[in-house]
Scaffold this motif. Structure first.
Motif, mmCIF file in Angstrom:
data_model
loop_
_atom_site.group_PDB
_atom_site.id
_atom_site.type_symbol
_atom_site.label_atom_id
_atom_site.label_comp_id
_atom_site.label_asym_id
_atom_site.label_seq_id
_atom_site.Cartn_x
_atom_site.Cartn_y
_atom_site.Cartn_z
ATOM 1 N N ALA A 1 0.827 -1.213 0.000
ATOM 2 C CA ALA A 1 0.000 0.000 0.000
ATOM 3 C C ALA A 1 0.862 1.264 0.000
ATOM 4 O O ALA A 1 0.342 2.373 0.115
ATOM 5 N N GLN A 2 2.186 1.078 -0.133
ATOM 6 C CA GLN A 2 3.119 2.214 -0.070
ATOM 7 C C GLN A 2 4.036 2.208 -1.296
ATOM 8 O O GLN A 2 5.228 1.909 -1.198
ATOM 9 N N PRO A 3 3.521 2.535 -2.470
ATOM 10 C CA PRO A 3 4.364 2.528 -3.664
ATOM 11 C C PRO A 3 5.474 3.580 -3.605
ATOM 12 O O PRO A 3 5.317 4.644 -3.001
ATOM 13 N N LYS A 4 6.580 3.272 -4.253
ATOM 14 C CA LYS A 4 7.729 4.187 -4.276
ATOM 15 C C LYS A 4 7.370 5.532 -4.896
ATOM 16 O O LYS A 4 7.901 6.566 -4.497
ATOM 17 N N PHE A 5 6.439 5.519 -5.864
ATOM 18 C CA PHE A 5 6.156 6.767 -6.588
ATOM 19 C C PHE A 5 5.362 7.776 -5.775
ATOM 20 O O PHE A 5 5.149 8.899 -6.212
ATOM 21 N N LEU A 6 4.915 7.390 -4.573
ATOM 22 C CA LEU A 6 4.193 8.345 -3.720
ATOM 23 C C LEU A 6 5.104 9.106 -2.760
ATOM 24 O O LEU A 6 4.653 10.021 -2.070
ATOM 25 N N VAL A 7 6.385 8.743 -2.705
ATOM 26 C CA VAL A 7 7.260 9.277 -1.662
ATOM 27 C C VAL A 7 7.331 10.806 -1.689
ATOM 28 O O VAL A 7 7.185 11.454 -0.642
ATOM 29 N N GLU A 8 7.542 11.397 -2.848
ATOM 30 C CA GLU A 8 7.717 12.854 -2.896
ATOM 31 C C GLU A 8 6.411 13.586 -2.610
ATOM 32 O O GLU A 8 6.365 14.513 -1.789
ATOM 33 N N THR A 9 5.341 13.193 -3.280
ATOM 34 C CA THR A 9 4.072 13.921 -3.120
ATOM 35 C C THR A 9 3.508 13.773 -1.710
ATOM 36 O O THR A 9 2.983 14.726 -1.136
#
Length: 302
Positions: A119-127
């Motif tokens: 539920a924690q994809p890498k692509f969400l880290v910055e946003t």
């Protein structure tokens, strides 16, 4: 009806941008297949809770260096990145922010839920970091607690449309802060914005247009790469909490509208740092009050 139609328009706009990312990544297949690929491929997810927390700590350092590009104020209190405690992780949100102690004895906490790494994809880290921490919730809430000479309810109260509107607006500053340079990270920004756009459609659908729970779930799955379990949790939240879900986008729209107004009125004299200071230095206020404040500030600059 206006909010519902605005939501549908935003969902379609964001889908078009997601298609652009798909093409940049040279993915063969339609957008639905791309969503499935992002949900199911291990390459988009972290291998351990420690790796997940480390990625957010790295982004924190990156953002901290770049905040002065757009801000001439920041809270005295810092924040730390922590995993959600195991005793509450199963039922906790994917990420959240906890305000610092007013006396300075404890920093703000940006909580990341490591219970389900899928539920924690890498692509969400910055946003997600921008939204929950700096310059999103941490900036707004910690600065509000530090205001001098206002009643306690002003320091510790709030208005969801202001606080969530600010955090979503803050995400829109990512490119100016030197983030979202990777197409996947930009996709993460679109994922977050798409969630808030779908809320305009689904909340009004459920409470004004006789949509069923299943209809709302299907709409969200068809328009995002969110896991079905997350979609179900979101829809059931909207059913139980009418109106809250529309506040994010409505608040963002108003802050952006006021920024556009100030830029047009002031021209070359517009200073984005001064604008952000005006938004943040009186804490959370109703949007009508914020509009009066910003228009008075613009008039005073003439």
């Amino acid at each position: 009806e206006e909010i519902h139609q605005t939501g549908l328009s935003e969902v379609n706009r964001i889908r078009n941008e997601m298609n652009w990312v798909k093409e940049q990544l040279q993915f063969e297949g339609d957008l639905q297949a791309f969503f499935v690929h992002l949900r199911e491929s291990d390459e988009f997810y972290f291998n351990s809770p420690e790796e997940l927390i480390s990625a957010y700590e790295k982004v924190k350092r990156k953002i901290d260096k770049r905040v002065p590009i757009l801000f001439d104020i920041e809270p005295k209190a810092d924040y730390v990145v922590k995993a959600v405690e195991s005793f509450r992780a199963e039922s906790a949100a994917g990420a959240s922010y906890s305000a610092p102690a007013p006396d300075g004895s404890r920093p703000g906490i940006f909580y990341i839920n490591t219970h389900n790494l899928k539920a924690q994809p890498k692509f969400l880290v910055e946003t997600l970091s921008i939204h929950e921490a700096a310059p999103g919730h941490h900036f707004q809430i910690a600065l509000q607690q530090e205001i001098k000479g206002v009643p306690m309810f002003r320091k510790f109260g709030g208005y969801t449309v202001f606080s969530e509107g600010w955090a979503l607006y803050a995400e829109s500053l990512g490119k100016e802060l030197g983030l979202f340079t990777d197409p996947l990270m930009w996709y993460g920004r679109l994922v977050d914005e798409q969630l808030r756009a779908m809320r305009l459609v689904v909340d009004t659908g459920l409470h004004a247009k006789n949509w069923s729970r299943e209809q709302a779930i299907t709409f969200m799955i068809n328009n995002s790469s969110m896991a079905e379990s997350d979609v179900v949790a979101e829809v059931e939240r909207y059913i139980a909490w009418p109106g809250q879900a529309v506040s994010y986008k409505i608040g963002q729209f108003k802050i952006q509208e006021l920024k556009d107004y100030a830029q047009k009125a002031l021209g070359e004299r517009f200073d984005v740092k001064a604008f952000h200071r005006q938004i943040l230095t009186d804490g959370a206020v109703p949007m009508a009050i914020l509009e009066r404040k910003i228009k008075a500030w613009v008039a005073s600059q003439a």
